[in-house]
Design a protein around this motif. Structure first.
Motif, PDB file in Angstrom:
ATOM      1  N   SER A 140     -11.166   0.266  -8.803  1.00  0.00           N
ATOM      2  CA  SER A 140     -10.437  -0.833  -9.229  1.00  0.00           C
ATOM      3  C   SER A 140      -9.701  -0.872 -10.536  1.00  0.00           C
ATOM      4  O   SER A 140     -10.260  -0.444 -11.454  1.00  0.00           O
ATOM      5  CB  SER A 140     -11.312  -2.204  -9.083  1.00  0.00           C
TER       6      SER A 140
ATOM      7  N   SER B 298     -14.149   3.781  -4.326  1.00  0.00           N
ATOM      8  CA  SER B 298     -13.249   2.768  -4.251  1.00  0.00           C
ATOM      9  C   SER B 298     -12.829   2.479  -5.898  1.00  0.00           C
ATOM     10  O   SER B 298     -14.086   2.171  -6.201  1.00  0.00           O
ATOM     11  CB  SER B 298     -13.580   1.684  -3.491  1.00  0.00           C
TER      12      SER B 298
ATOM     13  N   ASP C 252     -14.047   0.465   7.926  1.00  0.00           N
ATOM     14  CA  ASP C 252     -13.356   1.716   7.925  1.00  0.00           C
ATOM     15  C   ASP C 252     -14.086   2.915   8.843  1.00  0.00           C
ATOM     16  O   ASP C 252     -14.888   3.507   8.221  1.00  0.00           O
ATOM     17  CB  ASP C 252     -13.197   2.128   6.521  1.00  0.00           C
TER      18      ASP C 252
ATOM     19  N   ASN D  87      -6.239  -1.185  -6.236  1.00  0.00           N
ATOM     20  CA  ASN D  87      -7.362  -0.499  -5.499  1.00  0.00           C
ATOM     21  C   ASN D  87      -7.029   0.895  -5.020  1.00  0.00           C
ATOM     22  O   ASN D  87      -6.064   0.996  -4.384  1.00  0.00           O
ATOM     23  CB  ASN D  87      -8.095  -1.177  -4.378  1.00  0.00           C
TER      24      ASN D  87
ATOM     25  N   ASN E 153      -3.994   0.110  -2.517  1.00  0.00           N
ATOM     26  CA  ASN E 153      -3.717  -1.123  -2.223  1.00  0.00           C
ATOM     27  C   ASN E 153      -3.519  -2.012  -3.552  1.00  0.00           C
ATOM     28  O   ASN E 153      -3.978  -1.772  -4.452  1.00  0.00           O
ATOM     29  CB  ASN E 153      -5.067  -1.961  -1.693  1.00  0.00           C
TER      30      ASN E 153
ATOM     31  N   LEU F 278     -17.495   6.650   1.055  1.00  0.00           N
ATOM     32  CA  LEU F 278     -16.162   6.192   0.536  1.00  0.00           C
ATOM     33  C   LEU F 278     -16.169   5.680  -0.747  1.00  0.00           C
ATOM     34  O   LEU F 278     -17.057   4.981  -1.159  1.00  0.00           O
ATOM     35  CB  LEU F 278     -15.921   5.053   1.803  1.00  0.00           C
TER      36      LEU F 278
ATOM     37  N   ALA G  91      -6.198   9.115   0.896  1.00  0.00           N
ATOM     38  CA  ALA G  91      -6.312   7.786  -0.036  1.00  0.00           C
ATOM     39  C   ALA G  91      -5.351   6.730   0.345  1.00  0.00           C
ATOM     40  O   ALA G  91      -4.196   6.940   1.119  1.00  0.00           O
ATOM     41  CB  ALA G  91      -6.113   8.334  -1.377  1.00  0.00           C
TER      42      ALA G  91
ATOM     43  N   TRP H 278       0.846  -1.243  -0.167  1.00  0.00           N
ATOM     44  CA  TRP H 278       0.187  -0.010  -0.110  1.00  0.00           C
ATOM     45  C   TRP H 278       0.904   1.255   0.007  1.00  0.00           C
ATOM     46  O   TRP H 278       2.061   1.136   0.288  1.00  0.00           O
ATOM     47  CB  TRP H 278      -0.950   0.123   1.282  1.00  0.00           C
TER      48      TRP H 278
ATOM     49  N   ARG I  42     -11.155   8.779   0.954  1.00  0.00           N
ATOM     50  CA  ARG I  42     -12.206   8.999   1.902  1.00  0.00           C
ATOM     51  C   ARG I  42     -12.174  10.539   2.106  1.00  0.00           C
ATOM     52  O   ARG I  42     -11.270  11.106   2.118  1.00  0.00           O
ATOM     53  CB  ARG I  42     -11.729   8.361   3.380  1.00  0.00           C
TER      54      ARG I  42
ATOM     55  N   ASN J 232      -8.637   3.794  -2.568  1.00  0.00           N
ATOM     56  CA  ASN J 232      -9.817   3.807  -1.653  1.00  0.00           C
ATOM     57  C   ASN J 232      -9.529   5.340  -1.118  1.00  0.00           C
ATOM     58  O   ASN J 232      -8.549   5.597  -0.435  1.00  0.00           O
ATOM     59  CB  ASN J 232      -9.436   2.639  -0.473  1.00  0.00           C
TER      60      ASN J 232
ATOM     61  N   CYS K 212     -12.614  12.067  -8.154  1.00  0.00           N
ATOM     62  CA  CYS K 212     -13.726  11.598  -7.207  1.00  0.00           C
ATOM     63  C   CYS K 212     -14.792  12.646  -6.979  1.00  0.00           C
ATOM     64  O   CYS K 212     -15.798  12.112  -6.734  1.00  0.00           O
ATOM     65  CB  CYS K 212     -12.760  11.678  -5.829  1.00  0.00           C
TER      66      CYS K 212
END
Ligand code: AKG
Ligand code: FE2
Length: 332
Positions: A219, A217, A205, A317, A192, A215, A189, A142, A321, A319, A172
């Protein structure tokens, strides 16, 4: 219940039974096929596309296919709204740029020198030693930016921040705006990295002071089996595929629910296929919202090759927030 289902999909000894895994594509293709598990999936109409600023590498929102899971209110899946070039761009950002300083990577200081930790991708690309290549690839799990999450205290750290990339922030906010979350602020962020065989176990989370913002995410690369459960580990989770380009939104009740990635599945997608006319037009539109030099270059097969080598057997990924509550200027 959650742990049992996680184990079933994770199993190494035999191939797991995948008949219950939801593929949102099936709802449009095979409406009434009893073999396909789509009774929990509902197509969403996207109506809020006025006033959204489009960016290169993304299809028009009216062409997006978005789905909700009726048993998991607040879960939304947008099925790959990216163009092929868009998918390459974000993959390259995650591999080449986001792991660089001042962002933080998980690679241990004692095992990996500064050059590897700050320029992981270059080192991997230039590595001739197969064992060393595998060692770095497997170790990189990560990188974080924006507000950094302290994994020991499980808190965000006011002192540890790196700039949130402007292009990712614009991306986003575009997704959030179209779904009606017009005040969403991307502030932290985690990227992963999942080589095939790696997993992420069940968790929620909940470290963000703001627990009501959605949130997001994203891929890229190989397909994940994603489990979304309830507020405790007792509820049976639903399994779905997250494929390259998919955008998952965890909002409302589902924002704080258990989720996990028990398995990465290698798909047959050809990561080196030729770009379409849509991709070629997109690269010349004079936008400065992305790193347009990179956006151009990912169309060059030689430049793209090492990135496609990585996602040949890995998933990425991102992620994202919102950390602060509206009106708060600081964490504490
Ligand atoms: O890889 C994913 O799809 C999920 C990642 C995740 O849950 C997290 O980073 O908290
Ligand atoms: Fe998570």
């Amino acid at each position: 219940m959650f742990k049992l289902i996680f184990k079933q999909y994770k199993t190494k000894s035999s191939s797991p039974d995948l008949t219950d895994v939801i593929n949102v594509d099936d709802i449009d293709i095979k409406q009434n096929d009893p073999q396909k598990n789509t009774n929990n999936v509902q197509r969403l109409i996207i109506s809020n596309e006025q006033n959204v600023q489009l960016i290169p590498g993304i299809k028009k929102p009216s062409d997006w296919r978005a789905y909700a899971l009726t048993h998991h209110p607040g879960i939304i899946i947008i099925r790959n709204p990216f163009t092929e070039r868009g998918q390459r761009y974000w993959t390259a950002r995650c591999l080449r740029d986001y792991p660089r300083k001042p962002n933080i990577v998980n690679l241990n200081e004692r095992l990996f020198n500064d050059a590897v930790r700050s320029d992981w991708w270059k080192q991997l690309d230039q590595c001739n030693d197969r064992d060393e290549f595998q060692r770095i690839k497997a170790a990189m799990r990560w990188t974080t930016f924006g507000y950094h999450h302290n994994w020991d205290t499980k808190l965000y750290d006011e002192q540890m921040q790196s700039p949130f990339p402007e292009d990712l922030s614009i991306l986003c906010r575009l997704f959030a705006n179209v779904l009606g979350y017009c005040d969403f602020k991307p502030e932290a962020a985690i990227v992963n990295y999942y080589p095939v065989g790696s997993t992420l176990s069940g968790h929620t989370d909940h470290s963000e002071p703001n627990k009501s913002a959605p949130l997001l995410s994203l891929s890229f690369g190989q397909t994940a089996i994603f489990l979304i459960g309830g507020p405790t580990l007792d509820e049976k989770p639903t399994a779905l595929y997250l494929q390259c380009g998919d955008v998952l939104i965890m909002s409302e009740e589902s924002r704080l629910c258990y989720h996990a990635v028990p398995r990465i599945i290698k798909t047959q997608k050809n990561w080196n296929s030729k770009l379409t006319n849509e991709d070629i037009d997109d690269a010349d539109n004079g936008s400065n919202l992305l790193d347009m030099d990179l956006f151009q270059k990912v169309g060059d097969s030689n430049f793209w090759q090492p990135f496609s080598n990585y996602i040949y057997d890995s998933r990425i990924n991102i992620n994202i927030r919102q950390v602060l509550n509206p009106g708060d200027l600081k964490l504490s």
